[in-house]
Scaffold this motif. Sequence first.
Motif, short mmCIF file in Angstrom:
data_model
loop_
_atom_site.label_atom_id
_atom_site.label_comp_id
_atom_site.label_asym_id
_atom_site.label_seq_id
_atom_site.Cartn_x
_atom_site.Cartn_y
_atom_site.Cartn_z
N GLN A 121 0.82 -1.20 0.00
CA GLN A 121 0.00 0.00 0.00
C GLN A 121 0.87 1.26 0.00
N LYS A 122 1.94 1.21 0.77
CA LYS A 122 2.84 2.36 0.82
C LYS A 122 3.53 2.59 -0.53
N GLU A 123 3.97 1.49 -1.18
CA GLU A 123 4.60 1.63 -2.50
C GLU A 123 3.61 2.16 -3.54
N ARG A 124 2.37 1.72 -3.43
CA ARG A 124 1.36 2.19 -4.37
C ARG A 124 1.11 3.70 -4.21
N GLU A 125 1.04 4.16 -2.96
CA GLU A 125 0.82 5.59 -2.73
C GLU A 125 1.99 6.41 -3.26
N GLU A 126 3.21 5.91 -3.09
CA GLU A 126 4.37 6.64 -3.60
C GLU A 126 4.36 6.70 -5.13
N GLU A 127 3.94 5.61 -5.80
CA GLU A 127 3.86 5.61 -7.27
C GLU A 127 2.77 6.56 -7.76
N GLU A 128 1.64 6.64 -7.05
CA GLU A 128 0.54 7.49 -7.49
C GLU A 128 0.89 8.98 -7.33
N LEU A 129 1.73 9.32 -6.38
CA LEU A 129 2.10 10.72 -6.21
C LEU A 129 2.92 11.25 -7.39
N ASN A 130 3.74 10.41 -7.98
CA ASN A 130 4.63 10.84 -9.05
C ASN A 130 4.08 10.55 -10.44
N ASN A 131 3.10 9.66 -10.57
CA ASN A 131 2.62 9.23 -11.90
C ASN A 131 1.09 9.25 -11.90
N PRO A 132 0.45 10.22 -12.58
CA PRO A 132 -1.02 10.26 -12.62
C PRO A 132 -1.64 9.12 -13.42
N LEU A 133 -0.91 8.60 -14.43
CA LEU A 133 -1.43 7.46 -15.20
C LEU A 133 -1.55 6.20 -14.33
N LYS A 134 -0.65 6.09 -13.40
CA LYS A 134 -0.70 4.93 -12.49
C LYS A 134 -1.96 4.98 -11.63
N VAL A 135 -2.39 6.24 -11.31
CA VAL A 135 -3.62 6.38 -10.52
C VAL A 135 -4.81 5.84 -11.30
N LEU A 136 -4.87 6.15 -12.60
CA LEU A 136 -5.97 5.67 -13.45
C LEU A 136 -5.95 4.15 -13.58
N GLU A 137 -4.78 3.59 -13.75
CA GLU A 137 -4.66 2.13 -13.86
C GLU A 137 -5.12 1.45 -12.56
N ASN A 138 -4.71 1.99 -11.45
CA ASN A 138 -5.10 1.39 -10.17
C ASN A 138 -6.61 1.48 -9.96
N ARG A 139 -7.22 2.59 -10.40
CA ARG A 139 -8.67 2.75 -10.24
C ARG A 139 -9.42 1.73 -11.11
N THR A 140 -8.96 1.54 -12.36
CA THR A 140 -9.62 0.55 -13.22
C THR A 140 -9.49 -0.87 -12.64
N LYS A 141 -8.32 -1.19 -12.09
CA LYS A 141 -8.14 -2.50 -11.47
C LYS A 141 -9.07 -2.67 -10.27
N ASP A 142 -9.19 -1.62 -9.47
CA ASP A 142 -10.06 -1.69 -8.29
C ASP A 142 -11.52 -1.86 -8.70
N SER A 143 -11.95 -1.16 -9.76
CA SER A 143 -13.34 -1.28 -10.23
C SER A 143 -13.62 -2.70 -10.75
N LYS A 144 -12.66 -3.27 -11.49
CA LYS A 144 -12.84 -4.65 -11.98
C LYS A 144 -12.93 -5.63 -10.82
N LEU A 145 -12.07 -5.44 -9.86
CA LEU A 145 -12.08 -6.34 -8.70
C LEU A 145 -13.39 -6.22 -7.93
N GLU A 146 -13.90 -4.99 -7.82
CA GLU A 146 -15.17 -4.78 -7.12
C GLU A 146 -16.33 -5.43 -7.86
N MET A 147 -16.32 -5.36 -9.21
CA MET A 147 -17.37 -6.00 -9.99
C MET A 147 -17.33 -7.52 -9.83
N GLU A 148 -16.14 -8.10 -9.83
CA GLU A 148 -16.01 -9.55 -9.64
C GLU A 148 -16.53 -9.97 -8.26
#
Length: 288
Positions: A121-148
């Motif tokens: 979780q800490k590594e993910r937060e550090e990646e999202e601070l520096n890369n906005p595209l990574k934030v979008l990718e993580n959100r799409t993954k979370d939405s897919k996981l939630e649908m499943e």
Amino acid sequence: MAERKVLNKYYPPDFDPAKIPKLKLPKDRQHVVRLMAPFNMRCKTCGEYIYKGRKFNARKETVQNEVYLGLPIFRFYIKCTRCLAEITFKTDPKNTDYTMEHGAMRNFQAEKLLEEEKRMQKEREEEELNNPLKVLENRTKDSKLEMEVLENLQEMKELNQHQASVDFEAMLKQYKELEEEQRRKEQEEDEQEMKAMLEQAQNRRLLVDSNSDEELAKSRPNPVAQTKPTDILQEIPQPQSKKRRMESWERSVGKLSTKAQLAGLVALRKQKPDPALDNGMGNNRTSN
């Protein structure tokens, strides 16, 4: 007394340590070391539990082609205390821990899993601070996981509703009735088999009794026909040569079967009076 325990060695002035020959040993050679189990584990072969801190005589070797920041990784071989199956684990300097490799599975990993989740979780937060595209990718993954997860929950709800519509009490009652009916049929079949076996035993006993009565009747002697002691001589078969001799005798002389014929062949010899006896008798008469 201190001179007896000398710790320093004498080196001559011409001593050169570079001239000492070095042994050519393999890099993956093994050493026997004494260690304690670094974590709780369970053997996969026999299911024996091995608690943390148990002592073992282990074999230690250096893992080839695996290094973390210049630190070598070591592998240890131990044996299960119950079935002597081989268990291997190696060092993990990245997480300052040990990793199970073969022969057993590690127990009580909840704390370690929680630490790994926090680290990710800490590594993910550090990646999202520096890369906005990574934030979008993580959100799409979370939405897919939630649908499943929602789909799985819906399937479980439908399955529970289907099972709720089933009347378990009626099913159990029907099962009990079928079981009782089957038990009753089995009892009837057993009774019929017992009756058939008893009838067979009675018929067999009657047959045995009748046969024994017949044998006793046959074995009893006939009271009317009395046997003579000489009848056994007539039953003995005569040899062939003796029969021929008797036949020839009967042809030449005749058959002597009656007592009169046998008496005609025998002549009685007349006894002559004894003169001594006669003289004695005469003397007796004169004396009288």
